[in-house]
Design an enzyme around this catalytic site. Sequence first.
Site, PDB file in Angstrom:
ATOM      1  CD  GLU A   1       1.919  -0.386 -14.223  1.00  0.00           C
ATOM      2  OE1 GLU A   1       2.143  -0.684 -13.050  1.00  0.00           O
ATOM      3  OE2 GLU A   1       1.654  -1.214 -15.114  1.00  0.00           O
TER       4      GLU A   1
ATOM      5  CB  CYS B   1       1.186  -5.485 -15.063  1.00  0.00           C
ATOM      6  SG  CYS B   1       1.583  -6.364 -13.564  1.00  0.00           S
TER       7      CYS B   1
ATOM      8  CG  ASN C   1       6.825  -5.604 -14.191  1.00  0.00           C
ATOM      9  OD1 ASN C   1       7.542  -4.955 -13.433  1.00  0.00           O
ATOM     10  ND2 ASN C   1       5.552  -5.814 -13.951  1.00  0.00           N
ATOM     11  CD  GLU C   2       4.960  -7.689 -10.221  1.00  0.00           C
ATOM     12  OE1 GLU C   2       3.864  -8.181 -10.545  1.00  0.00           O
ATOM     13  OE2 GLU C   2       5.115  -6.962  -9.232  1.00  0.00           O
TER      14      GLU C   2
END
Length: 661
Positions: free
Chosen positions: A46, A245, A376-377
């Site tokens: 990331e 994120c 992603n989340e």
Amino acid sequence: MTNHIKHLMAVFFLLGASATSGMDLTIKAPKTFAKIQPTMYGLFFEDINFAADGGLYAELVKNRSFEFDDPLMGWSQPHTDSNTLNLQSGHATPISSYAEGRYSTHLRIRVNNDKNYNIVNEGFRGIGVHKGKTYTFSLNAARTQGKLNKIIVRLIGSNKKIIAETTIAPISKQWQSYKTKLIASATDAKAELSLSFRGTGDIDIDMVSLFPVDTWKGRPGGLRKDLVELLDDLNPGFLRFPGGCIVEGRTLAQRYQWKKTVGDIDNRQILISRWNNELPHKPAPDYYQSFGLGFFEYFLLAEDLGAEPLPILNCGIACQFNTGEVVPLGELDPYVQDALDLIEFANGPVNTPWGRLRADMGHPKPFNLKMIGVGNEQWGPDYIDRLKAFKQVIEPQHPEITIVSGSGPFPDGRHFDYAMKALRKLDAKLIDEHYYKKAQWYLDNVTRYDDYDRNGPKVFVGEYAAQSVGVLSPDNKNNWETALAEAAFMTGLERNADIVTLTSYAPLLAHAEAWQWAPDMIWFDNLRAYGTPNYYVQKLFSNNKGTDLMTVLYKDHAVTGQNNLYSSAVKDSNAGQLIVKLVNIGKAELPVKLTFKDGELSGQGAVITLTSSSLSDVNSFTNPFNISPSEEKPLKFKSESVKINLSAHSVTIVRLGLFQG
Ligand code: AHR
């Protein structure tokens, strides 16, 4: 396992158990044959903690294109003469223009006085240069008026002495690229780049850049070699990129858009990083994404590492911890199209528009993309509805691509339960789970997948790391306690390798002076890098992943914490070896006897140990190998069994040669 037993094991771990008389372990082929997937241990990359700009991407100039919100951030105009104001000697003015649908900025420099004007770039918390190494300086310039005839390019050391110097003659009135080389006469982590101007007049400059020549694979404008080498040593099975994120963005406008990260570097539009001021305890106002490390470069890196590329795309929802903006379903098409175009960019023939671009960028051969992450989340019905829309379009057109779905930010609770139920109904193939928990959680959850439904989706443990204090605490350390707990847990992942097919520690990289999130697997500064104990645990598992799953039993049960021991085993059919992983979290040495039931051992093997005397021990820039694997020690034995003493607080890899008939 009952909660009572788990609790006893917890007390054991915290107090440290005393030595037992030894354990007889049996290794067998499992009831159902299972392959260890080559993707079992991979990398989660990331762009957080200055992992890309200021890290892996070897560019040394910050804000090279003057396009940060403050166009002069990272740049200064020092007074070279205490009697002369900058305005008398010269000054820099950001000039913005609008073309092809976007704003771009360059710097106009007006030099009024022949001697005393220079601009300085501070780099990413300094510019790191090594004595004797060569650096490529380049810039685009147009001499708009007057007779400005020379730019003196210097590297200035932290002691203010010149450590490299060269000149450029900006002859053209039109935009032109100039390139030159500098050799550093000293090593300095905090050098600066200075441009001084001779003559008077106006000059426009843009894309001011400084790169080491010695990058990974010697690619101009490439990646930092020492960091990629650390990644390469992990022998990763996949590379997930670009996050995290960062994919989601704080707003939809600030989401990661892969199409803006490919093609000519000069035209890649920068974007503020989501981590810029996300965490109040670690503000990073100068954190932007130049996208010099963009999707093409990520694919190339995956190929270099022999890892499957795993790009993650925004699914039409901005980070739900921030604005949580949602794209109406009727307006989702461009997002789905981004996924289709990405597949074409990675795999399409060169006569397709995106395949052509890949070829133009230097890679006519397809990248052989097999997986793509959607979201992603994200959590809740909004995510499931959008995932459905992606699946409906991608799966019929691209049956060769596996869609990775997310289960949200937590490994349990309301959002997780909802997601798992809905994803199973949607016939999801591969589900990404994230857990950032304290060390004890990993021990308590070592059997997490033992009773997992074997007929549904496979598991991608996409982000995990034991937290020494707690998630988001700036005091988290990459200490031996966390690494040991992760190793114990990883035996549980490996024991379930029929269902858990990809795993990755997160985050991967952190700049020691510019990080937002800890713990991280690899720490670096402008000159150095080191692997944490967690890195070496990953390395041992990944480099010993084997090809076929085996079973380790103690009194007919899997080894999940009895006498503080955790274990898993694999066979490496290519090397003709049985590989047993043994994690002793107890304070005492533990003797074990390993007996193989389903074949004949050759009598030769090897042992590698990773251990440290205190659970609070760490690695550091000054002691990078404090906790690192021992040399491989040869092992000779006569019978079908072998005896080994496991050190206290240790991870041991035992490789046993097999007679292959
Ligand atoms: O790894 C750091 C962050 O943790 C990731 O961006 C996100 O996916 C998770 O919450």
